[in-house]
Write a protein that holds these residues in place. Sequence first.
Motif: not given
Length: 402
Positions: A183-206
């Motif tokens: 399958i395709p595999v993408l490389l991502e920085n851990d901190a950037t991914a974590a920020a992205f994950g939190e944004q999409w979790a909807g837990a950060v009200p900004t």
Amino acid sequence: MAETAAGRATTAGRLLDLLRTQGTLSRVELAERTGLTPATITNTVRRLIDAGLVHEIGRGRQRGRGQPRRLLELDPAAWYAVGIQVDRTTATIVVLDFAGSRVADASLRGSGGEPPETTIAALAEQVEMLLRRNGIADERVLGAGLVTHGPQDRDRGVLLTVQPDPAWLEFPLTATLADRLGIPVLLENDATAAAFGEQWAGAVPTDTFGLVYMGSGIGGGVVVDGESYRGRASNAVEIGHVALGEAPCFCGNHGCAQAEAGPRAVVERALADAGLADRLGIGGDPDDTLADFERLARAWRTGDRAATALLERSAQWIGRAAVTLVNLFDLDTVVLAGPAFATAGPLYRTHVAAELERRALSRTLSPPVVRLAANIETAAAIGGALHVLRTVPVDARRSEET
């Protein structure tokens, strides 16, 4: 399907993003939130329905006169994505459905002193087992997001650092894992991914916030107006290498936040206190850094003064790094994520907040807020899988099947 090669969201991708975060929306609501014309919404939704990605689930309430609006939602089983976070001491794997809900996860040891080929083989085996256990066919997996520390060359799928050892420098990580998994595999920085994950979790009200990620090391991420800030080569916001003190760092500089306050630095100070190390069972093996750090965190929870002093010192240094982050990007919200915060998060939140309240330039205008991540240990892996859902074209995966 969500983004073009240049990183701009396609029309279909924007609609999928909205449905993934909101759950259900009508065509009218999609038009209102995107600013697209009703005709564009209608045509795009029709294509998504024909592709089996979206379906109608009934009608919502209608204010005033007229027919109730037909609601749309993603088909969760249309596709799946895998997120893999790996560093020297830990590895986490999550599987998300097309709607972004977690359907499976696993934790295992990190890369340790193993060569990259061995680590990739172990990760691939675990992914394949998770998919089999949950009845997910390989051909229904869009791809995998491999999340690691930086610096990276995301286009080539390689690390530009000798960490955890020289064998990892420019090793073809994504190509090797893609060959193993098919399958395709993408490389991502851990901190950037974590920020992205939190944004999409909807837990950060900004839509604009900073994130401090602490696993074996320290990293940073920033989301600006709902989009991850990547800089010139996707190696931005490396606050672990903000110079604050004098301790030598593996990067060749001195005084980096990571060298002064990261988990390894904390453990090494604990080892210097033989009584504390013996009492808590701290062994000092670099491959067990987070396990040793967790022993200190648990000791803090029970009121151990020596452990508390070490963690408070670390938290104050990280707070100073967070001040730089806030001042550079004019932020009023900072999120703490990563496995090192699993137990000690409340202590770090208190001290980081205190440093920001004392030192942030904008503190009188907008008092900074410090939050713990909703998915504190798995935010990076979740962000890696979400990056796949937004980025890997569904049409490309279909063409591979035929």
